[in-house]
Scaffold this motif. Structure first.
Motif, PDB file in Angstrom:
ATOM      1  N   ARG A  58      11.987  20.159  18.565  1.00 36.18           N
ATOM      2  CA  ARG A  58      12.289  21.584  17.929  1.00 36.18           C
ATOM      3  C   ARG A  58      13.517  22.136  18.356  1.00 36.18           C
ATOM      4  O   ARG A  58      14.120  22.822  17.603  1.00 36.18           O
ATOM      5  CB  ARG A  58      11.277  22.544  18.736  1.00 36.18           C
ATOM      6  CG  ARG A  58      11.405  24.103  18.021  1.00 36.18           C
ATOM      7  CD  ARG A  58      10.452  25.175  18.720  1.00 36.18           C
ATOM      8  NE  ARG A  58      10.838  25.399  20.158  1.00 36.18           N
ATOM      9  CZ  ARG A  58      11.969  25.822  20.381  1.00 36.18           C
ATOM     10  NH1 ARG A  58      12.599  26.362  19.461  1.00 36.18           N
ATOM     11  NH2 ARG A  58      12.119  26.172  21.650  1.00 36.18           N
ATOM     12  N   ARG A  59      14.157  21.593  19.621  1.00 31.59           N
ATOM     13  CA  ARG A  59      15.686  22.372  19.967  1.00 31.59           C
ATOM     14  C   ARG A  59      16.680  21.255  19.423  1.00 31.59           C
ATOM     15  O   ARG A  59      17.883  21.806  19.291  1.00 31.59           O
ATOM     16  CB  ARG A  59      15.611  22.139  21.464  1.00 31.59           C
ATOM     17  CG  ARG A  59      14.845  23.356  21.998  1.00 31.59           C
ATOM     18  CD  ARG A  59      15.130  23.551  23.485  1.00 31.59           C
ATOM     19  NE  ARG A  59      15.057  22.275  24.270  1.00 31.59           N
ATOM     20  CZ  ARG A  59      14.332  21.589  25.314  1.00 31.59           C
ATOM     21  NH1 ARG A  59      13.382  22.408  25.532  1.00 31.59           N
ATOM     22  NH2 ARG A  59      14.617  20.603  25.627  1.00 31.59           N
ATOM     23  N   LEU A  60      16.399  20.097  18.953  1.00 32.55           N
ATOM     24  CA  LEU A  60      17.468  19.058  18.583  1.00 32.55           C
ATOM     25  C   LEU A  60      18.434  19.704  17.524  1.00 32.55           C
ATOM     26  O   LEU A  60      19.682  19.496  17.656  1.00 32.55           O
ATOM     27  CB  LEU A  60      16.863  17.701  18.024  1.00 32.55           C
ATOM     28  CG  LEU A  60      16.514  16.881  19.002  1.00 32.55           C
ATOM     29  CD1 LEU A  60      16.018  15.461  18.593  1.00 32.55           C
ATOM     30  CD2 LEU A  60      17.691  16.450  19.985  1.00 32.55           C
ATOM     31  N   PRO A  61      18.045  20.238  16.367  1.00 29.86           N
ATOM     32  CA  PRO A  61      19.035  21.155  15.453  1.00 29.86           C
ATOM     33  C   PRO A  61      19.813  22.019  16.357  1.00 29.86           C
ATOM     34  O   PRO A  61      21.232  21.972  15.618  1.00 29.86           O
ATOM     35  CB  PRO A  61      18.207  21.773  14.436  1.00 29.86           C
ATOM     36  CG  PRO A  61      16.735  20.983  14.608  1.00 29.86           C
ATOM     37  CD  PRO A  61      16.702  20.672  15.986  1.00 29.86           C
ATOM     38  N   GLY A  62      19.765  22.630  17.154  1.00 30.77           N
ATOM     39  CA  GLY A  62      20.625  23.495  17.841  1.00 30.77           C
ATOM     40  C   GLY A  62      21.815  22.692  18.728  1.00 30.77           C
ATOM     41  O   GLY A  62      22.771  23.307  18.842  1.00 30.77           O
ATOM     42  N   TYR A  63      21.666  21.512  18.906  1.00 31.13           N
ATOM     43  CA  TYR A  63      22.537  20.497  19.466  1.00 31.13           C
ATOM     44  C   TYR A  63      23.744  20.150  18.666  1.00 31.13           C
ATOM     45  O   TYR A  63      24.595  19.594  18.980  1.00 31.13           O
ATOM     46  CB  TYR A  63      22.151  19.411  20.117  1.00 31.13           C
ATOM     47  CG  TYR A  63      21.143  19.868  21.412  1.00 31.13           C
ATOM     48  CD1 TYR A  63      21.621  20.700  22.405  1.00 31.13           C
ATOM     49  CD2 TYR A  63      19.863  19.263  21.304  1.00 31.13           C
ATOM     50  CE1 TYR A  63      20.980  20.968  23.429  1.00 31.13           C
ATOM     51  CE2 TYR A  63      18.994  19.723  22.603  1.00 31.13           C
ATOM     52  CZ  TYR A  63      19.522  20.580  23.587  1.00 31.13           C
ATOM     53  OH  TYR A  63      18.567  20.899  24.565  1.00 31.13           O
ATOM     54  N   ASP A  64      23.369  20.130  17.290  1.00 34.55           N
ATOM     55  CA  ASP A  64      24.359  19.582  16.491  1.00 34.55           C
ATOM     56  C   ASP A  64      25.778  20.541  16.143  1.00 34.55           C
ATOM     57  O   ASP A  64      25.448  21.880  16.123  1.00 34.55           O
ATOM     58  CB  ASP A  64      23.820  19.712  14.847  1.00 34.55           C
ATOM     59  CG  ASP A  64      24.726  18.991  14.042  1.00 34.55           C
ATOM     60  OD1 ASP A  64      25.744  18.104  14.164  1.00 34.55           O
ATOM     61  OD2 ASP A  64      24.549  19.229  12.731  1.00 34.55           O
TER      62      ASP A  64
END
Length: 65
Positions: A58-64
């Protein structure tokens, strides 16, 4: 797909070890066309990790960046 979390973690660990060994070999050999292959393999590894941890997924897109 592996049936247990332990087996899945072992598969991820093995894939990381293989990728690290190949990256070290490639670095010693000099520039090559393996950057795309390494990026694809890293993406597959992250997908396996995210499958194990839905909160991380769920958090991965925020690391882009």
């Amino acid at each position: 797909m592996c049936s247990t979390t332990g087996e899945r973690l072992a598969t991820i660990g093995s894939a990381i070890d293989e990728l690290a060994a190949e990256a070290a070999t490639a670095a010693r050999a000099g520039p090559s066309g393996q950057a795309g292959d390494i990026a694809d393999r890293l993406a597959r590894l992250w997908a396996m990790v995210a499958d194990l941890d839905p909160e991380l997924a769920r958090r991965l897109p925020g690391y882009d960046a």
